[in-house]
Design a protein around this motif. Structure first.
Motif, PDB file in Angstrom:
ATOM      1  N   ARG A   6       6.221  -3.351  -4.003  1.00  0.00           N
ATOM      2  CA  ARG A   6       7.512  -2.953  -3.424  1.00  0.00           C
ATOM      3  C   ARG A   6       7.262  -2.429  -2.016  1.00  0.00           C
ATOM      4  O   ARG A   6       7.348  -1.226  -1.750  1.00  0.00           O
ATOM      5  N   ALA A   7       6.924  -3.324  -1.114  1.00  0.00           N
ATOM      6  CA  ALA A   7       6.633  -2.923   0.259  1.00  0.00           C
ATOM      7  C   ALA A   7       7.930  -2.686   1.021  1.00  0.00           C
ATOM      8  O   ALA A   7       8.856  -3.489   0.935  1.00  0.00           O
TER       9      ALA A   7
ATOM     10  N   GLY B 299      -0.064  -6.075   7.254  1.00  0.00           N
ATOM     11  CA  GLY B 299      -0.715  -4.779   7.114  1.00  0.00           C
ATOM     12  C   GLY B 299       0.061  -3.834   6.224  1.00  0.00           C
ATOM     13  O   GLY B 299      -0.513  -3.135   5.376  1.00  0.00           O
ATOM     14  N   ARG B 300       1.368  -3.796   6.393  1.00  0.00           N
ATOM     15  CA  ARG B 300       2.203  -2.915   5.577  1.00  0.00           C
ATOM     16  C   ARG B 300       2.167  -3.338   4.109  1.00  0.00           C
ATOM     17  O   ARG B 300       2.083  -2.489   3.206  1.00  0.00           O
TER      18      ARG B 300
ATOM     19  N   LEU C 141      -2.640  -1.801  -2.056  1.00  0.00           N
ATOM     20  CA  LEU C 141      -3.745  -0.886  -2.334  1.00  0.00           C
ATOM     21  C   LEU C 141      -3.242   0.441  -2.889  1.00  0.00           C
ATOM     22  O   LEU C 141      -3.886   1.040  -3.763  1.00  0.00           O
ATOM     23  N   GLU C 142      -2.076   0.885  -2.433  1.00  0.00           N
ATOM     24  CA  GLU C 142      -1.504   2.119  -2.981  1.00  0.00           C
ATOM     25  C   GLU C 142      -1.076   1.937  -4.431  1.00  0.00           C
ATOM     26  O   GLU C 142      -1.106   2.884  -5.220  1.00  0.00           O
TER      27      GLU C 142
ATOM     28  N   ARG D 276      -3.833 -16.395   9.729  1.00  0.00           N
ATOM     29  CA  ARG D 276      -5.217 -16.056   9.389  1.00  0.00           C
ATOM     30  C   ARG D 276      -5.791 -15.048  10.387  1.00  0.00           C
ATOM     31  O   ARG D 276      -6.514 -14.118  10.009  1.00  0.00           O
ATOM     32  N   GLU D 277      -5.484 -15.239  11.652  1.00  0.00           N
ATOM     33  CA  GLU D 277      -5.992 -14.314  12.655  1.00  0.00           C
ATOM     34  C   GLU D 277      -5.325 -12.947  12.537  1.00  0.00           C
ATOM     35  O   GLU D 277      -5.963 -11.920  12.787  1.00  0.00           O
ATOM     36  N   GLU D 278      -4.058 -12.898  12.146  1.00  0.00           N
ATOM     37  CA  GLU D 278      -3.400 -11.620  11.911  1.00  0.00           C
ATOM     38  C   GLU D 278      -4.045 -10.901  10.725  1.00  0.00           C
ATOM     39  O   GLU D 278      -4.255  -9.675  10.763  1.00  0.00           O
ATOM     40  N   GLU D 279      -4.367 -11.634   9.669  1.00  0.00           N
ATOM     41  CA  GLU D 279      -5.084 -11.009   8.552  1.00  0.00           C
ATOM     42  C   GLU D 279      -6.407 -10.417   9.031  1.00  0.00           C
ATOM     43  O   GLU D 279      -6.777  -9.293   8.662  1.00  0.00           O
TER      44      GLU D 279
END
Length: 286
Positions: free
Chosen positions: A167-168, A215-216, A222-223, A250-253
Protein backbone atom coordinates in the motif's frame (compact mmCIF):
# COMPACT_ATOMS: atom_id res chain seq x y z
CA UNK A 1 10.81 -12.44 16.76
CA UNK A 2 13.94 -11.88 14.68
CA UNK A 3 14.46 -9.57 11.71
CA UNK A 4 12.39 -9.95 8.57
CA UNK A 5 14.26 -11.97 5.94
CA UNK A 6 14.36 -10.49 2.46
CA UNK A 7 15.72 -11.83 -0.84
CA UNK A 8 16.68 -9.08 -3.30
CA UNK A 9 16.64 -11.00 -6.57
CA UNK A 10 17.87 -9.47 -9.84
CA UNK A 11 15.85 -10.83 -12.71
CA UNK A 12 17.13 -10.70 -16.33
CA UNK A 13 20.82 -11.43 -15.80
CA UNK A 14 21.96 -12.43 -19.29
CA UNK A 15 19.60 -10.09 -21.15
CA UNK A 16 22.53 -7.98 -22.37
CA UNK A 17 26.07 -7.09 -21.25
CA UNK A 18 24.72 -3.70 -20.18
CA UNK A 19 22.05 -5.32 -18.02
CA UNK A 20 24.71 -7.58 -16.51
CA UNK A 21 26.98 -4.63 -15.70
CA UNK A 22 24.20 -2.84 -13.83
CA UNK A 23 23.26 -5.97 -11.89
CA UNK A 24 26.91 -6.53 -10.99
CA UNK A 25 27.21 -3.01 -9.57
CA UNK A 26 24.12 -3.53 -7.42
CA UNK A 27 25.29 -6.96 -6.28
CA UNK A 28 28.67 -5.54 -5.36
CA UNK A 29 26.93 -2.97 -3.18
CA UNK A 30 24.82 -5.64 -1.45
CA UNK A 31 21.60 -4.34 -3.01
CA UNK A 32 21.13 -7.64 -4.90
CA UNK A 33 21.51 -10.96 -3.08
CA UNK A 34 20.35 -13.48 -5.71
CA UNK A 35 20.42 -13.63 -9.49
CA UNK A 36 18.15 -15.15 -12.15
CA UNK A 37 19.95 -15.97 -15.41
CA UNK A 38 18.31 -15.99 -18.86
CA UNK A 39 19.79 -18.66 -21.14
CA UNK A 40 18.61 -17.51 -24.58
CA UNK A 41 19.53 -13.82 -24.82
CA UNK A 42 22.63 -11.93 -26.00
CA UNK A 43 24.21 -11.34 -22.59
CA UNK A 44 24.37 -14.99 -21.54
CA UNK A 45 28.09 -15.59 -22.12
CA UNK A 46 29.03 -12.29 -20.50
CA UNK A 47 26.91 -13.16 -17.47
CA UNK A 48 28.49 -16.60 -17.15
CA UNK A 49 31.94 -15.02 -17.27
CA UNK A 50 30.97 -12.67 -14.45
CA UNK A 51 29.60 -15.57 -12.41
CA UNK A 52 32.76 -17.62 -12.90
CA UNK A 53 34.77 -14.59 -11.74
CA UNK A 54 32.78 -14.39 -8.50
CA UNK A 55 29.73 -12.20 -9.11
CA UNK A 56 28.06 -12.09 -5.65
CA UNK A 57 24.71 -13.76 -5.15
CA UNK A 58 23.19 -17.22 -5.42
CA UNK A 59 22.14 -18.37 -8.88
CA UNK A 60 18.76 -19.24 -10.35
CA UNK A 61 17.42 -19.81 -13.86
CA UNK A 62 15.03 -17.18 -15.24
CA UNK A 63 13.06 -19.35 -17.65
CA UNK A 64 11.97 -17.22 -20.60
CA UNK A 65 9.11 -17.90 -22.99
CA UNK A 66 8.27 -14.36 -24.18
CA UNK A 67 11.47 -12.62 -25.37
CA UNK A 68 13.84 -13.48 -28.21
CA UNK A 69 14.14 -16.91 -29.80
CA UNK A 70 13.86 -20.27 -28.05
CA UNK A 71 16.86 -22.53 -27.74
CA UNK A 72 14.81 -25.24 -29.44
CA UNK A 73 14.60 -24.92 -33.21
CA UNK A 74 12.26 -26.04 -35.97
CA UNK A 75 9.27 -28.17 -35.24
CA UNK A 76 10.18 -28.62 -31.58
CA UNK A 77 9.58 -24.91 -30.93
CA UNK A 78 6.49 -24.43 -33.13
CA UNK A 79 4.00 -24.46 -30.24
CA UNK A 80 5.91 -21.62 -28.51
CA UNK A 81 6.57 -19.21 -31.37
CA UNK A 82 5.05 -17.06 -34.06
CA UNK A 83 5.75 -17.30 -37.80
CA UNK A 84 9.04 -15.40 -37.33
CA UNK A 85 10.45 -18.11 -35.06
CA UNK A 86 10.48 -15.82 -32.04
CA UNK A 87 8.59 -16.27 -28.81
CA UNK A 88 5.10 -14.82 -28.75
CA UNK A 89 4.83 -11.45 -26.94
CA UNK A 90 3.51 -11.51 -23.40
CA UNK A 91 -0.19 -10.94 -24.14
CA UNK A 92 -0.41 -13.67 -26.77
CA UNK A 93 1.71 -16.05 -24.71
CA UNK A 94 -0.58 -15.58 -21.72
CA UNK A 95 -3.66 -16.31 -23.82
CA UNK A 96 -2.07 -19.48 -25.13
CA UNK A 97 -1.12 -20.56 -21.61
CA UNK A 98 -4.70 -19.98 -20.46
CA UNK A 99 -5.97 -22.64 -22.87
CA UNK A 100 -2.85 -24.79 -22.91
CA UNK A 101 -3.15 -28.27 -24.32
CA UNK A 102 -0.81 -31.22 -24.28
CA UNK A 103 1.40 -30.04 -27.16
CA UNK A 104 2.06 -26.67 -25.54
CA UNK A 105 2.84 -28.26 -22.16
CA UNK A 106 5.31 -30.62 -23.85
CA UNK A 107 6.90 -27.75 -25.76
CA UNK A 108 7.27 -25.66 -22.60
CA UNK A 109 8.93 -28.54 -20.79
CA UNK A 110 11.38 -29.21 -23.62
CA UNK A 111 12.36 -25.54 -23.86
CA UNK A 112 12.64 -25.17 -20.08
CA UNK A 113 14.85 -28.24 -19.98
CA UNK A 114 17.09 -26.79 -22.71
CA UNK A 115 17.44 -23.50 -20.84
CA UNK A 116 18.23 -25.19 -17.51
CA UNK A 117 20.78 -27.48 -19.15
CA UNK A 118 22.50 -24.57 -20.89
CA UNK A 119 22.95 -22.83 -17.53
CA UNK A 120 24.11 -26.02 -15.81
CA UNK A 121 26.57 -26.70 -18.62
CA UNK A 122 28.13 -23.24 -18.47
CA UNK A 123 30.09 -23.85 -15.26
CA UNK A 124 28.61 -20.69 -13.73
CA UNK A 125 27.77 -22.22 -10.37
CA UNK A 126 25.12 -24.30 -8.67
CA UNK A 127 21.51 -23.43 -9.50
CA UNK A 128 19.46 -22.88 -6.35
CA UNK A 129 16.08 -21.76 -7.69
CA UNK A 130 13.81 -21.48 -10.73
CA UNK A 131 11.56 -18.62 -11.76
CA UNK A 132 10.11 -17.26 -15.01
CA UNK A 133 10.21 -14.06 -17.03
CA UNK A 134 6.96 -12.15 -16.40
CA UNK A 135 6.23 -14.69 -13.58
CA UNK A 136 4.29 -16.88 -16.00
CA UNK A 137 4.54 -19.93 -13.77
CA UNK A 138 1.52 -18.42 -12.06
CA UNK A 139 -0.29 -20.36 -14.80
CA UNK A 140 -0.75 -23.87 -13.35
CA UNK A 141 0.40 -25.65 -16.54
CA UNK A 142 3.79 -23.92 -16.38
CA UNK A 143 4.11 -24.24 -12.62
CA UNK A 144 3.82 -28.02 -12.96
CA UNK A 145 6.67 -27.96 -15.50
CA UNK A 146 8.89 -26.07 -13.06
CA UNK A 147 8.06 -28.41 -10.19
CA UNK A 148 8.91 -31.49 -12.26
CA UNK A 149 12.18 -30.06 -13.55
CA UNK A 150 13.26 -28.71 -10.17
CA UNK A 151 12.89 -32.19 -8.76
CA UNK A 152 14.68 -33.79 -11.70
CA UNK A 153 17.67 -31.43 -11.59
CA UNK A 154 18.00 -31.18 -7.81
CA UNK A 155 17.03 -27.49 -7.69
CA UNK A 156 15.70 -26.85 -4.21
CA UNK A 157 13.56 -23.70 -4.51
CA UNK A 158 11.00 -22.11 -6.81
CA UNK A 159 9.72 -18.53 -6.79
CA UNK A 160 6.27 -18.13 -5.29
CA UNK A 161 4.37 -16.49 -8.21
CA UNK A 162 1.40 -15.37 -6.11
CA UNK A 163 2.26 -11.70 -5.95
CA UNK A 164 1.60 -9.35 -3.05
CA UNK A 165 0.88 -5.64 -3.43
CA UNK A 166 2.11 -2.97 -0.99
CA UNK A 167 0.00 0.00 0.00
CA UNK A 168 2.45 2.62 -1.21
CA UNK A 169 1.26 6.24 -0.87
CA UNK A 170 0.17 7.76 -4.16
CA UNK A 171 0.05 4.48 -6.07
CA UNK A 172 -3.05 3.21 -7.81
CA UNK A 173 -4.63 -0.21 -7.66
CA UNK A 174 -2.84 -3.20 -9.24
CA UNK A 175 -3.58 -3.78 -12.91
CA UNK A 176 -6.24 -6.31 -13.84
CA UNK A 177 -3.50 -8.43 -15.44
CA UNK A 178 -1.56 -8.58 -12.16
CA UNK A 179 -4.73 -9.42 -10.23
CA UNK A 180 -5.66 -12.12 -12.74
CA UNK A 181 -2.23 -13.74 -12.45
CA UNK A 182 -2.48 -13.64 -8.66
CA UNK A 183 -5.84 -15.41 -8.91
CA UNK A 184 -4.39 -18.06 -11.23
CA UNK A 185 -1.47 -18.55 -8.82
CA UNK A 186 -3.65 -18.78 -5.72
CA UNK A 187 -2.73 -22.43 -5.09
CA UNK A 188 0.90 -22.12 -6.14
CA UNK A 189 2.40 -21.74 -2.63
CA UNK A 190 0.73 -24.96 -1.52
CA UNK A 191 1.72 -26.81 -4.71
CA UNK A 192 5.37 -25.79 -4.32
CA UNK A 193 5.44 -26.85 -0.68
CA UNK A 194 3.67 -30.15 -1.46
CA UNK A 195 6.43 -30.90 -3.99
CA UNK A 196 9.01 -30.70 -1.21
CA UNK A 197 10.52 -27.47 -2.52
CA UNK A 198 11.26 -24.22 -0.73
CA UNK A 199 9.69 -20.88 -1.71
CA UNK A 200 9.40 -17.39 -0.27
CA UNK A 201 6.30 -16.56 1.71
CA UNK A 202 5.70 -13.17 0.06
CA UNK A 203 6.62 -11.87 -3.39
CA UNK A 204 6.69 -8.37 -4.88
CA UNK A 205 7.37 -7.58 -8.55
CA UNK A 206 4.91 -5.73 -10.81
CA UNK A 207 4.04 -3.33 -7.98
CA UNK A 208 7.62 -2.10 -8.42
CA UNK A 209 7.99 -2.28 -12.18
CA UNK A 210 4.70 -0.42 -12.73
CA UNK A 211 5.19 2.06 -9.91
CA UNK A 212 5.19 5.81 -10.53
CA UNK A 213 7.91 6.11 -7.87
CA UNK A 214 10.13 3.02 -7.62
CA UNK A 215 11.98 4.25 -4.52
CA UNK A 216 8.80 5.00 -2.60
CA UNK A 217 7.28 1.62 -3.50
CA UNK A 218 10.46 -0.26 -2.57
CA UNK A 219 10.43 1.53 0.79
CA UNK A 220 6.82 0.40 1.32
CA UNK A 221 7.72 -3.20 0.44
CA UNK A 222 10.63 -3.29 2.88
CA UNK A 223 8.53 -1.69 5.62
CA UNK A 224 5.84 -4.33 5.07
CA UNK A 225 8.23 -7.30 5.18
CA UNK A 226 7.19 -9.54 8.05
CA UNK A 227 7.55 -13.11 9.29
CA UNK A 228 8.95 -15.69 6.92
CA UNK A 229 10.84 -14.73 3.77
CA UNK A 230 9.94 -11.93 1.37
CA UNK A 231 11.28 -11.94 -2.19
CA UNK A 232 11.62 -8.65 -4.06
CA UNK A 233 12.14 -9.02 -7.82
CA UNK A 234 14.44 -6.28 -9.10
CA UNK A 235 15.39 -5.29 -12.65
CA UNK A 236 18.45 -3.02 -12.56
CA UNK A 237 20.73 -2.46 -15.53
CA UNK A 238 22.09 0.04 -17.99
CA UNK A 239 19.63 0.86 -20.78
CA UNK A 240 20.35 -0.58 -24.20
CA UNK A 241 18.43 -0.49 -27.47
CA UNK A 242 14.92 -1.89 -27.60
CA UNK A 243 15.30 -5.32 -26.02
CA UNK A 244 12.15 -4.66 -24.02
CA UNK A 245 10.03 -1.72 -22.88
CA UNK A 246 11.67 -1.38 -19.47
CA UNK A 247 15.15 -0.14 -20.40
CA UNK A 248 14.92 3.43 -19.00
CA UNK A 249 13.38 2.20 -15.76
CA UNK A 250 16.32 -0.16 -15.22
CA UNK A 251 18.60 2.82 -14.70
CA UNK A 252 16.12 4.38 -12.26
CA UNK A 253 16.13 1.13 -10.27
CA UNK A 254 19.94 1.28 -10.19
CA UNK A 255 19.88 4.87 -8.94
CA UNK A 256 17.62 3.89 -6.03
CA UNK A 257 19.42 0.63 -5.24
CA UNK A 258 22.80 2.36 -5.09
CA UNK A 259 21.48 5.37 -3.13
CA UNK A 260 21.84 6.33 0.51
CA UNK A 261 18.32 5.26 1.51
CA UNK A 262 19.01 1.72 0.29
CA UNK A 263 22.37 1.69 2.05
CA UNK A 264 20.54 2.59 5.25
CA UNK A 265 18.01 -0.22 4.68
CA UNK A 266 20.84 -2.71 4.20
CA UNK A 267 22.14 -1.72 7.67
CA UNK A 268 18.73 -1.90 9.34
CA UNK A 269 18.54 -4.30 12.31
CA UNK A 270 14.88 -4.93 11.39
CA UNK A 271 15.85 -6.59 8.09
CA UNK A 272 18.10 -9.52 7.25
CA UNK A 273 18.98 -9.83 3.57
CA UNK A 274 19.45 -13.43 2.46
CA UNK A 275 19.96 -15.44 -0.73
CA UNK A 276 17.88 -18.11 -2.40
CA UNK A 277 20.63 -20.51 -1.37
CA UNK A 278 19.99 -19.72 2.29
CA UNK A 279 16.26 -20.23 1.74
CA UNK A 280 16.90 -23.53 -0.07
CA UNK A 281 19.14 -24.75 2.73
CA UNK A 282 16.52 -23.97 5.37
CA UNK A 283 16.93 -20.26 6.10
CA UNK A 284 13.19 -19.59 6.39
CA UNK A 285 10.05 -19.71 4.31
CA UNK A 286 7.76 -22.61 3.60
Amino acid sequence: MGPARVILNADDLGMSPETNRGIAECAGAGAVTSLSLMANLPGFEDACGRLREGLPGSLGVHLNFTLGEPLLKGGEARALTGPDGRFLPLGRAALRLAVAGRSLAQGLEREARAQIERVLGAGAGRVWHLDTHHHLHGFPVLLEVLLRLAGEYGILAVRNPREDFPRAPGEGRPTWQALALRFLAREAPQRIAASGLRRPDAFYATALTRSRDFGRTLRAVLERAGPGVTEVALHPGYAVGALDSYQAQREEEMRVLLGEEMRAALRSPRLRFITFQELAEGGGGA
